[in-house]
Design a protein around this motif. Structure first.
Motif, PDB file in Angstrom:
ATOM      1  N   GLU A  17     -30.342  21.631  35.421  1.00  0.00           N
ATOM      2  CA  GLU A  17     -29.721  22.553  34.470  1.00  0.00           C
ATOM      3  C   GLU A  17     -30.313  23.942  34.643  1.00  0.00           C
ATOM      4  N   LEU A  18     -29.478  24.960  34.425  1.00  0.00           N
ATOM      5  CA  LEU A  18     -29.918  26.338  34.582  1.00  0.00           C
ATOM      6  C   LEU A  18     -29.525  27.140  33.340  1.00  0.00           C
ATOM      7  N   PRO A  19     -30.505  27.676  32.590  1.00  0.00           N
ATOM      8  CA  PRO A  19     -30.167  28.504  31.432  1.00  0.00           C
ATOM      9  C   PRO A  19     -29.628  29.865  31.863  1.00  0.00           C
ATOM     10  N   VAL A  20     -28.560  30.319  31.222  1.00  0.00           N
ATOM     11  CA  VAL A  20     -27.906  31.577  31.561  1.00  0.00           C
ATOM     12  C   VAL A  20     -27.621  32.332  30.264  1.00  0.00           C
ATOM     13  N   THR A  21     -27.899  33.634  30.235  1.00  0.00           N
ATOM     14  CA  THR A  21     -27.601  34.419  29.046  1.00  0.00           C
ATOM     15  C   THR A  21     -26.102  34.646  28.929  1.00  0.00           C
ATOM     16  N   LEU A  22     -25.655  34.981  27.733  1.00  0.00           N
ATOM     17  CA  LEU A  22     -24.236  35.251  27.519  1.00  0.00           C
ATOM     18  C   LEU A  22     -23.795  36.466  28.333  1.00  0.00           C
ATOM     19  N   LEU A  23     -24.665  37.450  28.465  1.00  0.00           N
ATOM     20  CA  LEU A  23     -24.324  38.639  29.244  1.00  0.00           C
ATOM     21  C   LEU A  23     -24.148  38.285  30.721  1.00  0.00           C
ATOM     22  N   GLU A  24     -25.007  37.416  31.257  1.00  0.00           N
ATOM     23  CA  GLU A  24     -24.849  36.959  32.643  1.00  0.00           C
ATOM     24  C   GLU A  24     -23.526  36.224  32.816  1.00  0.00           C
ATOM     25  N   ALA A  25     -23.198  35.397  31.829  1.00  0.00           N
ATOM     26  CA  ALA A  25     -21.939  34.655  31.899  1.00  0.00           C
ATOM     27  C   ALA A  25     -20.754  35.610  31.858  1.00  0.00           C
ATOM     28  N   TYR A  26     -20.903  36.720  31.142  1.00  0.00           N
ATOM     29  CA  TYR A  26     -19.821  37.698  31.027  1.00  0.00           C
ATOM     30  C   TYR A  26     -19.644  38.488  32.329  1.00  0.00           C
ATOM     31  N   LYS A  27     -20.741  39.009  32.840  1.00  0.00           N
ATOM     32  CA  LYS A  27     -20.675  39.893  34.014  1.00  0.00           C
ATOM     33  C   LYS A  27     -20.705  39.144  35.337  1.00  0.00           C
ATOM     34  N   GLY A  28     -21.220  37.919  35.320  1.00  0.00           N
ATOM     35  CA  GLY A  28     -21.494  37.231  36.577  1.00  0.00           C
ATOM     36  C   GLY A  28     -22.917  37.538  37.011  1.00  0.00           C
ATOM     37  N   SER A  29     -23.451  36.695  37.863  1.00  0.00           N
ATOM     38  CA  SER A  29     -24.858  36.855  38.228  1.00  0.00           C
ATOM     39  C   SER A  29     -25.146  36.121  39.535  1.00  0.00           C
ATOM     40  N   ARG A  47     -26.202  26.244  31.352  1.00  0.00           N
ATOM     41  CA  ARG A  47     -26.388  26.143  29.903  1.00  0.00           C
ATOM     42  C   ARG A  47     -26.423  27.564  29.338  1.00  0.00           C
ATOM     43  N   ILE A  48     -25.335  27.964  28.682  1.00  0.00           N
ATOM     44  CA  ILE A  48     -25.224  29.324  28.152  1.00  0.00           C
ATOM     45  C   ILE A  48     -26.068  29.437  26.884  1.00  0.00           C
ATOM     46  N   GLN A  49     -26.987  30.384  26.884  1.00  0.00           N
ATOM     47  CA  GLN A  49     -27.902  30.544  25.762  1.00  0.00           C
ATOM     48  C   GLN A  49     -27.231  31.288  24.601  1.00  0.00           C
ATOM     49  N   PRO A  50     -27.597  30.953  23.358  1.00  0.00           N
ATOM     50  CA  PRO A  50     -27.016  31.636  22.197  1.00  0.00           C
ATOM     51  C   PRO A  50     -27.343  33.128  22.206  1.00  0.00           C
ATOM     52  N   ASP A  51     -26.424  33.934  21.683  1.00  0.00           N
ATOM     53  CA  ASP A  51     -26.632  35.375  21.538  1.00  0.00           C
ATOM     54  C   ASP A  51     -26.606  35.693  20.046  1.00  0.00           C
ATOM     55  N   ARG A 107     -19.301  32.471  20.772  1.00  0.00           N
ATOM     56  CA  ARG A 107     -18.227  32.270  21.737  1.00  0.00           C
ATOM     57  C   ARG A 107     -17.409  31.041  21.363  1.00  0.00           C
ATOM     58  N   LYS A 108     -16.097  31.218  21.351  1.00  0.00           N
ATOM     59  CA  LYS A 108     -15.181  30.108  21.118  1.00  0.00           C
ATOM     60  C   LYS A 108     -14.142  30.142  22.231  1.00  0.00           C
ATOM     61  N   GLY A 109     -14.346  29.312  23.242  1.00  0.00           N
ATOM     62  CA  GLY A 109     -13.465  29.358  24.404  1.00  0.00           C
ATOM     63  C   GLY A 109     -13.663  30.679  25.127  1.00  0.00           C
ATOM     64  N   ASN A 110     -12.596  31.429  25.311  1.00  0.00           N
ATOM     65  CA  ASN A 110     -12.690  32.738  25.960  1.00  0.00           C
ATOM     66  C   ASN A 110     -12.732  33.888  24.955  1.00  0.00           C
ATOM     67  N   THR A 131     -10.203  34.104  36.951  1.00  0.00           N
ATOM     68  CA  THR A 131      -9.003  34.947  36.854  1.00  0.00           C
ATOM     69  C   THR A 131      -9.417  36.381  36.525  1.00  0.00           C
ATOM     70  N   LYS A 132      -8.404  37.265  36.406  1.00  0.00           N
ATOM     71  CA  LYS A 132      -8.657  38.650  36.027  1.00  0.00           C
ATOM     72  C   LYS A 132      -8.423  38.885  34.534  1.00  0.00           C
ATOM     73  N   PHE A 133      -8.104  37.835  33.814  1.00  0.00           N
ATOM     74  CA  PHE A 133      -7.782  37.972  32.393  1.00  0.00           C
ATOM     75  C   PHE A 133      -9.032  37.862  31.531  1.00  0.00           C
ATOM     76  N   HIS A 134      -8.902  38.352  30.286  1.00  0.00           N
ATOM     77  CA  HIS A 134      -9.991  38.279  29.315  1.00  0.00           C
ATOM     78  C   HIS A 134      -9.472  37.699  28.000  1.00  0.00           C
ATOM     79  N   GLY A 135     -10.380  37.055  27.288  1.00  0.00           N
ATOM     80  CA  GLY A 135     -10.074  36.666  25.922  1.00  0.00           C
ATOM     81  C   GLY A 135     -10.168  37.879  24.997  1.00  0.00           C
ATOM     82  N   ASP A 136     -10.152  37.649  23.701  1.00  0.00           N
ATOM     83  CA  ASP A 136     -10.187  38.732  22.714  1.00  0.00           C
ATOM     84  C   ASP A 136     -11.504  38.715  21.943  1.00  0.00           C
ATOM     85  N   LEU A 137     -11.794  39.844  21.319  1.00  0.00           N
ATOM     86  CA  LEU A 137     -12.952  39.941  20.431  1.00  0.00           C
ATOM     87  C   LEU A 137     -12.435  39.887  18.996  1.00  0.00           C
ATOM     88  N   MET A 138     -12.847  38.882  18.273  1.00  0.00           N
ATOM     89  CA  MET A 138     -12.407  38.687  16.894  1.00  0.00           C
ATOM     90  C   MET A 138     -13.488  39.226  15.959  1.00  0.00           C
TER      91      MET A 138
END
Length: 313
Positions: A149-161, A209-213, A218-221, A275-282
């Motif tokens: 398992e590899l811990p990953v921050t939410l920002l890394e998951a967003y931008k890629g790493s 394993r995406i770490q909490p921010d 995060r709920k889906g995308n 993909t090139k699509f994004h979810g929304d910010l609620m």
């Protein structure tokens, strides 16, 4: 030489799915792998036994033949012909599975690593085998897979790493694409446990394993954030700043926004993986009521209340 109960060997029953069989095999292969049980001959024999059972039960055609003939395999061998036709001609209840005899028979002397039973049942011991194949050469077994398992921050998951790490003295690098999600499994081929008898190496599987921010959920995308505003903006409307994973943005709050209302910032959520699509910010609005009012403020609220009451009448 007696019938070999491959289901018993893997600890599964005849109704087990391919997924059940794969799971049982991986567990036992990891337990008895020669790298883990160096010098233990009984464990090495068990490892070969488990591999043979998996060879049959993970192959749909071999498994069908094995299930159809059952303990009648010897009679079929003597009768010859098409095994499916032979199996259909037998009275029900004859395909009873059992295991007897000397365990030393299991591995045979043919150099394949498989038992004499396997060689005769599926071919490989010359013309005497009713499987009809040629004699097998020495067989190698693929090494077990490694899972981590590899811990990953939410920002890394967003931008890629990109991550570099060391395994068994070798530096490895993985690329995490934007939009990675919790539980996403990345495969590095050939970086698992070494094979046996010249077999290929297993694979390395890394689960993210995406770490909490503290700011976002995060709920889906989609991303969710709570924003507190004062009563005056809720009533009169206005512009407020909203945090995102790429910096703050301005958002308009409509007049008369209720406490608990959710506003949407389209395309400001997580990238949709691959993909090139994004979810929304609620944005969930929390209205902060003013406290410790001055005498003048309290008088103004009373005046406003009076005006509202007059309009009702």
């Amino acid at each position: 030489m007696e019938y070999k109960d491959y289901y018993r060997i893997l600890g599964v029953d005849k109704s087990s799915t391919p997924k059940d069989i794969k799971k049982a095999y991986r567990k036992l292969a990891a337990k008895y792998h020669p790298d883990k049980t160096k010098g233990d001959k009984s464990a090495e024999e068990k490892f070969k036994e488990v591999n043979e059972a998996n060879e049959v039960l993970s192959d749909p055609e071999k498994r069908e033949k094995y299930d159809s003939l059952g303990a009648n395999w010897k009679a079929y061998e003597q009768a010859g012909g098409d095994w499916r036709q032979y199996a259909q001609q037998q009275p029900s209840g004859q395909n009873t599975y059992y295991y007897e005899g000397d365990p030393s028979e299991f591995f045979g002397d043919n150099g394949s690593g498989f038992s004499s039973f396997f060689e005769q049942f599926f071919g490989g011991r010359g013309s005497g085998g009713f499987g009809g194949g040629k004699k097998r050469s020495s067989r190698g077994f693929t090494g077990g897979d490694i899972e981590a398992e590899l811990p990953v921050t939410l920002l890394e998951a967003y931008k890629g790493s990109k991550r570099t790490f060391e395994l068994n003295g070798q530096k490895l690098r993985i690329i995490i694409k934007p939009g990675a999600y919790d539980g996403l499994k990345l495969k590095i081929k050939g970086k698992g446990q070494p094979g046996v008898n010249g077999g290929a190496k297993g694979d390395l599987y890394i689960s993210l394993r995406i770490q909490p921010d503290p700011r976002f959920e995060r709920k889906g995308n989609d991303m969710w954030v709570t924003k507190t505003i004062d009563l005056y903006i809720a009533i009169l409307g206005g512009k407020i700043e909203i945090p995102t994973l790429t910096g703050s943005v301005k958002m308009t709050v409509p007049k008369g926004t209720d406490n608990g209302k959710t506003l949407r910032l389209k395309g400001k959520g997580m990238p949709v993986y691959g993909t090139k699509f994004h979810g929304d910010l609620m944005v969930k609005i929390q209205v902060n009521l003013p406290k410790n009012l001055s005498v003048e403020e309290e008088a103004l609220f009373k005046k406003l209340n009076g005006i509202r009451e007059t309009q009702k009448n």
